[in-house]
Design a protein around this motif. Sequence first.
Motif, PDB file in Angstrom:
ATOM      1  N   GLY A  25       4.421 -50.387  28.017  1.00 46.32           N
ATOM      2  CA  GLY A  25       4.616 -51.533  28.760  1.00 46.32           C
ATOM      3  C   GLY A  25       6.049 -50.738  29.197  1.00 46.32           C
ATOM      4  O   GLY A  25       6.133 -51.411  30.613  1.00 46.32           O
ATOM      5  N   VAL A  26       6.808 -50.136  28.761  1.00 47.32           N
ATOM      6  CA  VAL A  26       7.857 -49.251  29.232  1.00 47.32           C
ATOM      7  C   VAL A  26       6.768 -48.166  31.104  1.00 47.32           C
ATOM      8  O   VAL A  26       7.799 -48.291  32.350  1.00 47.32           O
ATOM      9  CB  VAL A  26       8.427 -48.167  28.553  1.00 47.32           C
ATOM     10  CG1 VAL A  26       9.688 -47.612  29.612  1.00 47.32           C
ATOM     11  CG2 VAL A  26       9.269 -49.032  27.881  1.00 47.32           C
ATOM     12  N   ASP A  27       5.980 -47.715  30.560  1.00 47.21           N
ATOM     13  CA  ASP A  27       5.098 -47.232  31.690  1.00 47.21           C
ATOM     14  C   ASP A  27       5.068 -48.136  32.249  1.00 47.21           C
ATOM     15  O   ASP A  27       4.923 -48.062  33.904  1.00 47.21           O
ATOM     16  CB  ASP A  27       4.417 -46.131  31.096  1.00 47.21           C
ATOM     17  CG  ASP A  27       4.748 -44.737  30.016  1.00 47.21           C
ATOM     18  OD1 ASP A  27       5.987 -44.565  30.213  1.00 47.21           O
ATOM     19  OD2 ASP A  27       3.983 -44.585  29.624  1.00 47.21           O
ATOM     20  N   ALA A  28       4.590 -49.077  32.603  1.00 52.35           N
ATOM     21  CA  ALA A  28       4.097 -49.901  33.055  1.00 52.35           C
ATOM     22  C   ALA A  28       5.036 -50.478  34.092  1.00 52.35           C
ATOM     23  O   ALA A  28       5.069 -50.864  35.331  1.00 52.35           O
ATOM     24  CB  ALA A  28       3.329 -50.589  32.296  1.00 52.35           C
ATOM     25  N   ILE A  30       8.195 -48.803  34.957  1.00 54.10           N
ATOM     26  CA  ILE A  30       8.597 -47.996  35.710  1.00 54.10           C
ATOM     27  C   ILE A  30       7.543 -48.015  36.834  1.00 54.10           C
ATOM     28  O   ILE A  30       8.066 -48.099  37.625  1.00 54.10           O
ATOM     29  CB  ILE A  30       8.163 -46.284  34.176  1.00 54.10           C
ATOM     30  CG1 ILE A  30       9.527 -47.055  33.653  1.00 54.10           C
ATOM     31  CG2 ILE A  30       8.618 -45.627  35.899  1.00 54.10           C
ATOM     32  CD1 ILE A  30       9.527 -45.855  32.663  1.00 54.10           C
ATOM     33  N   ALA A  31       6.244 -47.755  36.508  1.00 55.03           N
ATOM     34  CA  ALA A  31       5.001 -47.815  37.433  1.00 55.03           C
ATOM     35  C   ALA A  31       5.403 -49.222  38.404  1.00 55.03           C
ATOM     36  O   ALA A  31       5.012 -49.173  39.472  1.00 55.03           O
ATOM     37  CB  ALA A  31       3.648 -48.103  36.191  1.00 55.03           C
ATOM     38  N   SER A  32       5.165 -50.098  38.127  1.00 54.45           N
ATOM     39  CA  SER A  32       5.591 -51.398  38.815  1.00 54.45           C
ATOM     40  C   SER A  32       7.086 -51.266  39.721  1.00 54.45           C
ATOM     41  O   SER A  32       7.056 -52.073  41.027  1.00 54.45           O
ATOM     42  CB  SER A  32       5.764 -52.698  38.015  1.00 54.45           C
ATOM     43  OG  SER A  32       6.139 -54.217  38.718  1.00 54.45           O
ATOM     44  N   SER A  33       7.789 -50.644  38.844  1.00 52.23           N
ATOM     45  CA  SER A  33       9.107 -50.757  39.373  1.00 52.23           C
ATOM     46  C   SER A  33       9.172 -49.617  40.955  1.00 52.23           C
ATOM     47  O   SER A  33       9.312 -49.840  42.111  1.00 52.23           O
ATOM     48  CB  SER A  33      10.215 -50.083  39.245  1.00 52.23           C
ATOM     49  OG  SER A  33      10.288 -50.870  37.929  1.00 52.23           O
ATOM     50  N   VAL A  34       8.466 -48.387  40.020  1.00 54.14           N
ATOM     51  CA  VAL A  34       7.614 -47.453  40.727  1.00 54.14           C
ATOM     52  C   VAL A  34       7.414 -47.924  42.565  1.00 54.14           C
ATOM     53  O   VAL A  34       7.506 -47.906  43.337  1.00 54.14           O
ATOM     54  CB  VAL A  34       7.322 -45.894  40.586  1.00 54.14           C
ATOM     55  CG1 VAL A  34       6.917 -45.143  42.185  1.00 54.14           C
ATOM     56  CG2 VAL A  34       8.436 -45.481  39.893  1.00 54.14           C
TER      57      VAL A  34
END
Length: 153
Positions: A25-28, A30-34
């Motif tokens: 979820g954190v990776d998702a 971060i990926a979404s924010s990026v």
Amino acid sequence: MSGKKPSGSPAKTPSAKRKQSEGDGVDANIASSVSVAIELALARQQDSLEAAVIRAVQGAIDGMRNSIDNLERKVEAYMETVKELVAKVDRVQAETRAMKREVSSNTSGLEKMRLKVASLEDQDRRNNVRITGIATGREGGDAIAFLQDMLPK
């Protein structure tokens, strides 16, 4: 990648599974924010490029507009000159036509005068007085005095 999870120790306990799913979820996030940040950066870059292109095109159009305005002014000035020249040519042509009529009239008048002079010369010859019986050259240098002296005798 191949779609397989990296080989490592698989989560066997529910808390480990929770930690692993929280990490996903954190990776998702971060990926979404990026992804959002990239989209914003790309949108800003696109806006910047569009503004630069618009400025460049507007500058080119303004330059062409100025050139066209200059050309229009020059053409208007040339047209005024051409109009003046046409008016002068018209005046010269009118004067030339008038002069041709005058020359023609003078030529015919001159021919009439020549005929009249020829007629007068002919009439003058017909009215000459001939005196016969007097030797040629006898009058000397003064023909009038000789005739005044000779005619009464």
